[in-house]
Design an enzyme around this catalytic site. Structure first.
Site, mmCIF file in Angstrom:
data_model
loop_
_atom_site.group_PDB
_atom_site.id
_atom_site.type_symbol
_atom_site.label_atom_id
_atom_site.label_comp_id
_atom_site.label_asym_id
_atom_site.label_seq_id
_atom_site.Cartn_x
_atom_site.Cartn_y
_atom_site.Cartn_z
ATOM 1 N N CYS A 13 -13.787 1.314 0.567
ATOM 2 C CA CYS A 13 -12.840 0.215 0.806
ATOM 3 C C CYS A 13 -13.561 -0.958 1.495
ATOM 4 C CB CYS A 13 -11.676 0.698 1.669
ATOM 5 S SG CYS A 13 -10.416 -0.578 1.928
ATOM 6 N N ARG A 29 -9.306 -1.155 -8.229
ATOM 7 C CA ARG A 29 -9.777 0.113 -8.786
ATOM 8 C C ARG A 29 -8.908 1.303 -8.395
ATOM 9 N NH1 ARG A 29 -15.543 -0.704 -6.111
ATOM 10 N NH2 ARG A 29 -14.085 -1.330 -4.468
ATOM 11 N N ASP A 84 -7.002 -2.912 -3.693
ATOM 12 C CA ASP A 84 -8.211 -2.790 -4.516
ATOM 13 C C ASP A 84 -7.848 -2.519 -5.980
ATOM 14 O OD1 ASP A 84 -10.596 -1.557 -5.802
ATOM 15 O OD2 ASP A 84 -11.458 -1.717 -3.788
ATOM 16 N N CYS A 119 -4.133 0.621 -1.078
ATOM 17 C CA CYS A 119 -4.952 -0.585 -0.949
ATOM 18 C C CYS A 119 -4.759 -1.466 -2.192
ATOM 19 C CB CYS A 119 -6.431 -0.210 -0.801
ATOM 20 S SG CYS A 119 -7.502 -1.646 -0.513
HETATM 21 CO CO CO Z 1 -9.610 -0.976 -0.183
#
Ligand code: CO
Length: 214
Positions: free
Chosen positions: A101, A46, A44, A42
């Site tokens: 997510c 993080r 993301d 992902c």
């Molecule tokens: Co995500």
């Protein structure tokens, strides 16, 4: 540096640290890349592939998009995969999702975020396919986490269905596909037990992973 000076400062400090540990680090890296792993994760911020797996530059080839989706016709993802498998000859493809997510949550709740809703429709398809495993009696967090895991399992299946992986397997290439999930709150990776090394294993790995869903 006029813009974002902190990032350039960080970069200089990092170069110093790396060359301090190994004066040939960058010279060696520049000469060749031969990663063993392709990471599909992902976007993301993080979930940085290298840091969470303790891998150095040069050790993992990375593709990231919102909600780590592997779409049959996504030329970007397919090109990354083909280059990694055929040219770099990686031995492992890891699809890694993560609990918490936001993309998966939006797909679950139907929240409108904009253009991205179209991309997230692929995750809604996963939600609809497995509606019986995401019952309305479940707590929202449990449903969200389960869809995060189901999404990884489905995206692993998509990887195994590509001509890239099928052709590599039929050529006898030793190529293993994995489905992992990362927990933001403790930093730990978990294997979802869907690893496969050949087309004959795909069906049973899928059934087994669904049965063993966290
Ligand atoms: Co995500």
């Amino acid at each position: 540096m006029r813009y974002l000076p902190q990032l350039f400062e960080n970069n200089r400090a990092w170069v110093e640290k790396m060359t301090g540990q190994d004066p040939d680090f960058f010279r060696r890296l520049a000469a060749v890349q031969s990663p063993q792993y392709l990471w599909i994760g992902c976007s993301d911020s993080r979930v940085p592939a290298n840091q969470i797996t303790g891998l150095q530059p040069g050790e993992v080839f990375v593709h990231r998009n919102v909600a780590n989706a592997v779409i049959h016709t996504d030329l970007n993802c397919l090109s990354v995969m083909q280059f990694a498998v055929d040219v770099l000859e990686v031995s492992h493809v890891i699809v890694c999702g993560h609990y918490g997510c936001g993309g998966v949550k939006a797909a679950l709740t139907g929240e409108r975020l904009g253009l991205i809703d179209n991309w997230l429709h692929h995750i809604k398809d996963v939600r609809d396919k497995h509606s019986e495993l995401l019952g309305p009696d479940m707590h929202m967090t449990a449903r969200w986490e389960r869809l995060c895991a189901l999404n990884v399992i489905e995206q692993v299946m998509h990887v195994t269905q590509t001509t890239i992986v099928r052709d590599a397997w039929s050529r006898g290439r030793n190529l293993m596909i994995h489905g992992w999930i990362y927990r933001l709150s403790d930093g730990k990776l978990n294997d979802l037990g869907v690893s496969v090394v050949g087309s004959s294993e795909v069906e049973s790995a899928y059934t087994k992973a669904l049965a063993g869903l966290p």
